[in-house]
Design a protein around this motif. Structure first.
Motif, PDB file in Angstrom:
ATOM      1  N   PRO A 110       0.834  -1.210   0.000  1.00  0.00           N
ATOM      2  CA  PRO A 110       0.000   0.000   0.000  1.00  0.00           C
ATOM      3  C   PRO A 110       0.862   1.251   0.000  1.00  0.00           C
ATOM      4  CG  PRO A 110      -0.852  -1.613   1.558  1.00  0.00           C
ATOM      5  CD  PRO A 110       0.478  -2.129   1.085  1.00  0.00           C
ATOM      6  N   ARG A 111       0.517   2.198  -0.850  1.00  0.00           N
ATOM      7  CA  ARG A 111       1.369   3.379  -1.023  1.00  0.00           C
ATOM      8  C   ARG A 111       1.417   4.259   0.213  1.00  0.00           C
ATOM      9  NH1 ARG A 111      -1.845   7.742  -4.872  1.00  0.00           N
ATOM     10  NH2 ARG A 111      -3.518   8.203  -3.405  1.00  0.00           N
ATOM     11  N   ASP A 112       0.412   4.170   1.105  1.00  0.00           N
ATOM     12  CA  ASP A 112       0.389   4.987   2.316  1.00  0.00           C
ATOM     13  C   ASP A 112       1.056   4.292   3.498  1.00  0.00           C
ATOM     14  OD1 ASP A 112      -0.952   6.931   0.939  1.00  0.00           O
ATOM     15  OD2 ASP A 112      -2.941   6.411   1.710  1.00  0.00           O
ATOM     16  N   THR A 113       1.691   3.137   3.276  1.00  0.00           N
ATOM     17  CA  THR A 113       2.336   2.388   4.355  1.00  0.00           C
ATOM     18  C   THR A 113       3.362   3.262   5.077  1.00  0.00           C
ATOM     19  OG1 THR A 113       2.071   0.287   3.192  1.00  0.00           O
ATOM     20  CG2 THR A 113       3.728   0.360   4.930  1.00  0.00           C
ATOM     21  N   LEU A 114       3.213   3.375   6.392  1.00  0.00           N
ATOM     22  CA  LEU A 114       4.156   4.162   7.197  1.00  0.00           C
ATOM     23  C   LEU A 114       5.389   3.305   7.476  1.00  0.00           C
ATOM     24  CD1 LEU A 114       4.703   6.785   8.796  1.00  0.00           C
ATOM     25  CD2 LEU A 114       3.681   5.640  10.790  1.00  0.00           C
ATOM     26  N   THR A 115       6.551   3.780   7.071  1.00  0.00           N
ATOM     27  CA  THR A 115       7.784   3.029   7.270  1.00  0.00           C
ATOM     28  C   THR A 115       8.970   3.982   7.311  1.00  0.00           C
ATOM     29  OG1 THR A 115       9.042   1.098   6.496  1.00  0.00           O
ATOM     30  CG2 THR A 115       8.308   2.656   4.820  1.00  0.00           C
ATOM     31  N   TYR A 116      10.097   3.474   7.772  1.00  0.00           N
ATOM     32  CA  TYR A 116      11.309   4.291   7.835  1.00  0.00           C
ATOM     33  C   TYR A 116      11.931   4.407   6.451  1.00  0.00           C
ATOM     34  CZ  TYR A 116      15.964   5.907   9.150  1.00  0.00           C
ATOM     35  OH  TYR A 116      17.120   6.633   9.241  1.00  0.00           O
ATOM     36  N   ILE A 117      12.283   5.637   6.077  1.00  0.00           N
ATOM     37  CA  ILE A 117      12.898   5.899   4.770  1.00  0.00           C
ATOM     38  C   ILE A 117      14.346   6.323   4.999  1.00  0.00           C
ATOM     39  CG2 ILE A 117      12.787   7.283   2.662  1.00  0.00           C
ATOM     40  CD1 ILE A 117       9.789   7.621   3.158  1.00  0.00           C
ATOM     41  N   PRO A 118      15.303   5.431   4.736  1.00  0.00           N
ATOM     42  CA  PRO A 118      16.711   5.733   5.023  1.00  0.00           C
ATOM     43  C   PRO A 118      17.224   7.014   4.375  1.00  0.00           C
ATOM     44  CG  PRO A 118      16.441   3.397   4.551  1.00  0.00           C
ATOM     45  CD  PRO A 118      15.134   4.051   4.243  1.00  0.00           C
ATOM     46  N   GLU A 143      16.634   4.556  -6.315  1.00  0.00           N
ATOM     47  CA  GLU A 143      17.501   3.883  -5.328  1.00  0.00           C
ATOM     48  C   GLU A 143      16.908   3.988  -3.926  1.00  0.00           C
ATOM     49  OE1 GLU A 143      21.553   2.031  -5.364  1.00  0.00           O
ATOM     50  OE2 GLU A 143      21.169   3.675  -6.734  1.00  0.00           O
ATOM     51  N   SER A 144      16.360   5.159  -3.592  1.00  0.00           N
ATOM     52  CA  SER A 144      15.747   5.348  -2.283  1.00  0.00           C
ATOM     53  C   SER A 144      14.569   4.412  -2.081  1.00  0.00           C
ATOM     54  CB  SER A 144      15.287   6.802  -2.132  1.00  0.00           C
ATOM     55  OG  SER A 144      14.509   6.972  -0.965  1.00  0.00           O
ATOM     56  N   THR A 145      13.746   4.252  -3.109  1.00  0.00           N
ATOM     57  CA  THR A 145      12.583   3.364  -3.000  1.00  0.00           C
ATOM     58  C   THR A 145      13.020   1.917  -2.831  1.00  0.00           C
ATOM     59  OG1 THR A 145      11.328   4.879  -4.419  1.00  0.00           O
ATOM     60  CG2 THR A 145      10.426   2.668  -4.100  1.00  0.00           C
ATOM     61  N   ILE A 146      14.011   1.491  -3.593  1.00  0.00           N
ATOM     62  CA  ILE A 146      14.519   0.123  -3.479  1.00  0.00           C
ATOM     63  C   ILE A 146      15.043  -0.143  -2.071  1.00  0.00           C
ATOM     64  CG2 ILE A 146      16.362  -1.448  -4.233  1.00  0.00           C
ATOM     65  CD1 ILE A 146      16.074  -0.201  -7.034  1.00  0.00           C
ATOM     66  N   THR A 147      15.863   0.778  -1.555  1.00  0.00           N
ATOM     67  CA  THR A 147      16.433   0.613  -0.219  1.00  0.00           C
ATOM     68  C   THR A 147      15.350   0.561   0.847  1.00  0.00           C
ATOM     69  OG1 THR A 147      18.436   1.792  -0.907  1.00  0.00           O
ATOM     70  CG2 THR A 147      18.058   1.585   1.452  1.00  0.00           C
ATOM     71  N   THR A 148      14.329   1.400   0.696  1.00  0.00           N
ATOM     72  CA  THR A 148      13.236   1.438   1.669  1.00  0.00           C
ATOM     73  C   THR A 148      12.459   0.127   1.682  1.00  0.00           C
ATOM     74  OG1 THR A 148      13.030   3.839   1.390  1.00  0.00           O
ATOM     75  CG2 THR A 148      11.153   2.682   2.373  1.00  0.00           C
TER      76      THR A 148
END
Length: 335
Positions: A110-118, A143-148
């Motif tokens: 889900p695009r609204d998923t709350l998670t840590y974004i390095p 790259e940021s999306t992949i890492t997250t």
């Protein structure tokens, strides 16, 4: 006697004509195959995107090849140059494939998923991993999306494909549309801001524009969970359609669309190898996975995963990738 001689000479000519026809057919097939290969590899040079990390995920000890179980992150980007917006993923899907049992698993996040974004050093909606990184440093959103996603699920992302909505529409139209089963009637405004598209309950055949509206709707009913299920439904069909023989006759159009609308770190050679290896995955071997959680309103709407949910689903994907699983999830067995 002379007649027999003539008949014998005529019989000897027939195999020669047969051989000539076969030679022409084989040459034609070879030339057509070389033409396809040349155009495929040429088109994929336009789609190639080299990640700063190189060809291996930091969660892998060594790079994978086409004989290994692998993972792919698909990003459907709401990218509108006319609005001068960096865009954000409206679709985030993780696909894992395993060559041993010819199976695939599809997870919609889900695009609204709350998670840590390095990349930004704090929690936010997962689709902001792309847009906020792009604003902070252009060219780092992928790259940021992949890492997250790797950090959320604790799995390696081996490959990615970023496709904008124009590409989604064009590819579906080129493949002749998709067949879906509309669970409940609803309407959704077209991506280009045009007319509302109405979907009646029951089986439906959708063109590209309709299919995009179908996978984007979430407000009328079902929320993110309903939208994710529709995304998986369409993707599973595209996986099978894209590998079918009839798609080869449309290869030029598909190649052209890919070159205009797709970025990926899959080479043309790898894609052809994957097509040969996974093109025959039976529909019953494609499993859809779901992240369970709750929609919560804070300063804005977020999707909060249930405790241990990311690890639970991550373990399913790890097992499918033949990677060690973790065992810290509380199963409720303890008193």
């Amino acid at each position: 006697m002379p007649q027999r001689g003539r008949r014998r000479r005529q019989r000897r000519k027939k195999p020669n004509w047969f051989l000539r026809i076969m030679v022409f057919m084989l040459v034609g097939i070879f030339v057509f195959g070389a033409y396809i290969l040349y155009n495929v590899l040429g088109a994929f040079s336009d789609t190639q995107y080299e990640l700063a990390r190189g060809d291996k995920s930091d969660k892998r000890e060594q790079a994978v090849n086409t004989d290994d179980p692998v993972s792919l992150l698909i990003m459907g980007i709401d990218e509108r140059p006319d609005k001068q917006d960096v865009g954000r993923p409206d679709v985030l899907m993780v696909v894992t494939v395993n060559p041993e049992d010819k199976s695939a698993k599809i997870l919609s996040i889900p695009r609204d998923t709350l998670t840590y974004i390095p990349a930004i050093g704090k929690e936010d909606k997962i689709n902001h991993a792309y847009s906020l990184a792009e604003v902070q440093q252009p060219g780092t959103g992928i790259e940021s999306t992949i890492t997250t996603v790797e950090e959320l699920l604790d799995i390696p992302i081996d490959y990615f494909a970023k496709i904008n909505f124009d590409g989604f529409v064009e590819i579906i139209d080129t493949l002749g549309g998709v067949d879906v089963n509309v669970e409940r009637a609803f309407k959704q405004k077209a991506f280009d801001g045009g007319e509302e598209i109405y979907f009646e309950e029951g089986p439906a055949h959708l063109n590209g524009k309709e299919a995009l509206a179908y996978v984007r709707m979430r407000k009328e009913w079902g929320g993110d969970a309903g939208r994710n299920e529709r995304q998986r439904e369409v993707l599973a069909q595209l996986m099978q359609k894209g590998a079918s023989f009839s798609s080869l006759t449309k290869i030029d159009d598909i190649i052209e669309s890919l070159g205009r609308n797709v970025d990926m770190n899959v080479s043309g050679g790898e894609l052809l190898a994957f097509s040969r290896k996974y093109g025959s995955i039976p529909k019953e071997n494609i499993e859809s996975l779901t992240l369970e959680g709750t929609d919560v309103m804070r300063d804005r709407s977020y999707f909060i995963l249930e405790e241990g949910e990311a690890e639970r689903v991550g373990n399913i994907l790890k097992a499918h990738l033949n990677l060690p699983t973790t065992s810290t999830v509380n199963t409720g067995a303890e008193s």
